[in-house]
Design a protein around this motif. Structure first.
Motif, PDB file in Angstrom:
ATOM      1  N   GLU A 185      29.545  37.817  34.378  1.00 46.65           N
ATOM      2  CA  GLU A 185      29.241  38.093  35.789  1.00 46.65           C
ATOM      3  C   GLU A 185      30.520  38.051  36.630  1.00 46.65           C
ATOM      4  OE1 GLU A 185      26.315  39.102  38.635  1.00 46.65           O
ATOM      5  OE2 GLU A 185      26.141  38.904  36.474  1.00 46.65           O
ATOM      6  N   PHE A 186      31.416  37.124  36.323  1.00 51.14           N
ATOM      7  CA  PHE A 186      32.697  37.040  37.031  1.00 51.14           C
ATOM      8  C   PHE A 186      33.488  38.331  36.836  1.00 51.14           C
ATOM      9  CE2 PHE A 186      37.205  36.144  37.364  1.00 51.14           C
ATOM     10  CZ  PHE A 186      37.284  35.435  38.539  1.00 51.14           C
ATOM     11  N   ILE A 187      33.526  38.832  35.626  1.00 52.44           N
ATOM     12  CA  ILE A 187      34.241  40.083  35.338  1.00 52.44           C
ATOM     13  C   ILE A 187      33.644  41.213  36.171  1.00 52.44           C
ATOM     14  CG2 ILE A 187      34.758  41.822  33.570  1.00 52.44           C
ATOM     15  CD1 ILE A 187      34.629  39.473  31.513  1.00 52.44           C
ATOM     16  N   PHE A 188      32.328  41.292  36.175  1.00 58.34           N
ATOM     17  CA  PHE A 188      31.634  42.365  36.894  1.00 58.34           C
ATOM     18  C   PHE A 188      32.008  42.393  38.370  1.00 58.34           C
ATOM     19  CE2 PHE A 188      27.941  43.864  39.330  1.00 58.34           C
ATOM     20  CZ  PHE A 188      27.840  45.157  38.829  1.00 58.34           C
ATOM     21  N   HIS A 189      32.150  41.222  38.988  1.00 57.81           N
ATOM     22  CA  HIS A 189      32.404  41.139  40.428  1.00 57.81           C
ATOM     23  C   HIS A 189      33.884  41.154  40.801  1.00 57.81           C
ATOM     24  CE1 HIS A 189      28.263  40.666  41.588  1.00 57.81           C
ATOM     25  NE2 HIS A 189      28.103  39.758  40.646  1.00 57.81           N
ATOM     26  N   ASN A 190      34.776  40.936  39.844  1.00 52.82           N
ATOM     27  CA  ASN A 190      36.180  40.764  40.192  1.00 52.82           C
ATOM     28  C   ASN A 190      37.147  41.746  39.545  1.00 52.82           C
ATOM     29  OD1 ASN A 190      36.309  38.133  41.864  1.00 52.82           O
ATOM     30  ND2 ASN A 190      34.871  37.705  40.209  1.00 52.82           N
ATOM     31  N   PHE A 191      36.740  42.423  38.490  1.00 53.12           N
ATOM     32  CA  PHE A 191      37.576  43.400  37.800  1.00 53.12           C
ATOM     33  C   PHE A 191      36.822  44.730  37.780  1.00 53.12           C
ATOM     34  CE2 PHE A 191      38.750  39.337  35.955  1.00 53.12           C
ATOM     35  CZ  PHE A 191      40.116  39.415  35.767  1.00 53.12           C
ATOM     36  N   VAL A 192      37.315  45.724  38.494  1.00 52.02           N
ATOM     37  CA  VAL A 192      36.654  47.031  38.508  1.00 52.02           C
ATOM     38  C   VAL A 192      37.608  48.051  37.902  1.00 52.02           C
ATOM     39  CG1 VAL A 192      35.645  48.846  39.942  1.00 52.02           C
ATOM     40  CG2 VAL A 192      35.312  46.438  40.557  1.00 52.02           C
ATOM     41  N   GLU A 193      37.185  48.637  36.795  1.00 50.47           N
ATOM     42  CA  GLU A 193      38.020  49.654  36.149  1.00 50.47           C
ATOM     43  C   GLU A 193      37.716  51.007  36.789  1.00 50.47           C
ATOM     44  OE1 GLU A 193      39.497  50.918  31.672  1.00 50.47           O
ATOM     45  OE2 GLU A 193      37.831  49.520  31.899  1.00 50.47           O
ATOM     46  N   LYS A 204      38.672  36.745  27.024  1.00 49.32           N
ATOM     47  CA  LYS A 204      38.530  35.287  27.089  1.00 49.32           C
ATOM     48  C   LYS A 204      37.393  34.893  28.024  1.00 49.32           C
ATOM     49  CE  LYS A 204      43.364  34.584  25.999  1.00 49.32           C
ATOM     50  NZ  LYS A 204      44.694  34.260  26.514  1.00 49.32           N
ATOM     51  N   LEU A 205      37.239  35.637  29.113  1.00 51.44           N
ATOM     52  CA  LEU A 205      36.136  35.369  30.040  1.00 51.44           C
ATOM     53  C   LEU A 205      34.781  35.647  29.384  1.00 51.44           C
ATOM     54  CD1 LEU A 205      37.718  36.800  33.294  1.00 51.44           C
ATOM     55  CD2 LEU A 205      37.033  34.410  32.935  1.00 51.44           C
ATOM     56  N   VAL A 206      34.695  36.702  28.592  1.00 50.68           N
ATOM     57  CA  VAL A 206      33.458  37.008  27.863  1.00 50.68           C
ATOM     58  C   VAL A 206      33.137  35.866  26.906  1.00 50.68           C
ATOM     59  CG1 VAL A 206      32.427  38.535  26.121  1.00 50.68           C
ATOM     60  CG2 VAL A 206      33.586  39.518  28.111  1.00 50.68           C
ATOM     61  N   GLU A 207      34.156  35.406  26.175  1.00 49.82           N
ATOM     62  CA  GLU A 207      33.957  34.291  25.244  1.00 49.82           C
ATOM     63  C   GLU A 207      33.473  33.035  25.976  1.00 49.82           C
ATOM     64  OE1 GLU A 207      37.590  33.709  23.057  1.00 49.82           O
ATOM     65  OE2 GLU A 207      37.532  35.745  22.241  1.00 49.82           O
ATOM     66  N   ALA A 208      33.898  32.892  27.232  1.00 55.21           N
ATOM     67  CA  ALA A 208      33.500  31.723  28.030  1.00 55.21           C
ATOM     68  C   ALA A 208      32.159  31.932  28.734  1.00 55.21           C
ATOM     69  CB  ALA A 208      34.586  31.417  29.064  1.00 55.21           C
ATOM     70  N   GLY A 209      31.525  33.099  28.505  1.00 58.64           N
ATOM     71  CA  GLY A 209      30.236  33.376  29.127  1.00 58.64           C
ATOM     72  C   GLY A 209      30.344  33.746  30.598  1.00 58.64           C
TER      73      GLY A 209
END
Length: 128
Positions: free
Chosen positions: A48-56, A40-45
Motif C-alpha cells: 500500500e505504501f508503494i501504491f501511494h508513494n511511487f508512481v511509475e 524490500k517494501l513488498v517483502e515487508a508487506g
C-alpha cells in the motif's frame, strides 16, 4: 536544472530523472535503486505504501523515445535517498527536503517555512 519538487495531482513530488540529475547518477541506476527499495517494501508487506508513494510513468525523451520514470512523494524520496551518503548527497537531501516542505506549505496555503536562522531569531524575539 529544473525545479527539485513540483506539484502533481495536488501533491508535492519529485521524479527519478531529477534525483539522477541532482545526485549525479545515471537514471537507470536510480530506477534500479527504486525497484530494489520497492522489492524490500513488498517483502515487508508495504504494498500500500508503494501504491501511494511511487508512481511509475512514461515520458518522451527529446529524441522521441519513450522511457519509464518514477514520481516520488517526500516519503518515497527519503527512502531512496537514504542510501546516497556522500557529503554532496547529504547536501542535496537537505535541499530536497526543504523544497518538499516549502511546496507542501504552499499547497496548504500556509505562511513561508522559516529557515533555521529565521526560526532562531523568532525564538529569541519571543524570549525577550
Amino acid at each position: 536544472m529544473k525545479e527539485l519538487v513540483g506539484i502533481q495531482n495536488g501533491q508535492a513530488v519529485t521524479d527519478s530523472l531529477t534525483v539522477a540529475e541532482v545526485f549525479g547518477k545515471r537514471h537507470d541506476s536510480v530506477m534500479r535503486d527504486i525497484r530494489n527499495q520497492n522489492m524490500k517494501l513488498v517483502e515487508a508487506g508495504m504494498d500500500e505504501f508503494i501504491f501511494h508513494n511511487f508512481v511509475e510513468r512514461e515520458y518522451q525523451s527529446q529524441q522521441g523515445n519513450f522511457y519509464r520514470k518514477y514520481e516520488l512523494t517526500e516519503d518515497a524520496f527519503a527512502l531512496v535517498a537514504m542510501s546516497y551518503v556522500t557529503p554532496e548527497a547529504m547536501k542535496f537531501k537537505v535541499e530536497f527536503l526543504q523544497e518538499f516542505k516549502r511546496i507542501k506549505a504552499e499547497l496548504q496555503g500556509k505562511a513561508k517555512i522559516l529557515t533555521e536562522r529565521e526560526q532562531l531569531m523568532t525564538s529569541m524575539k519571543l524570549s525577550i
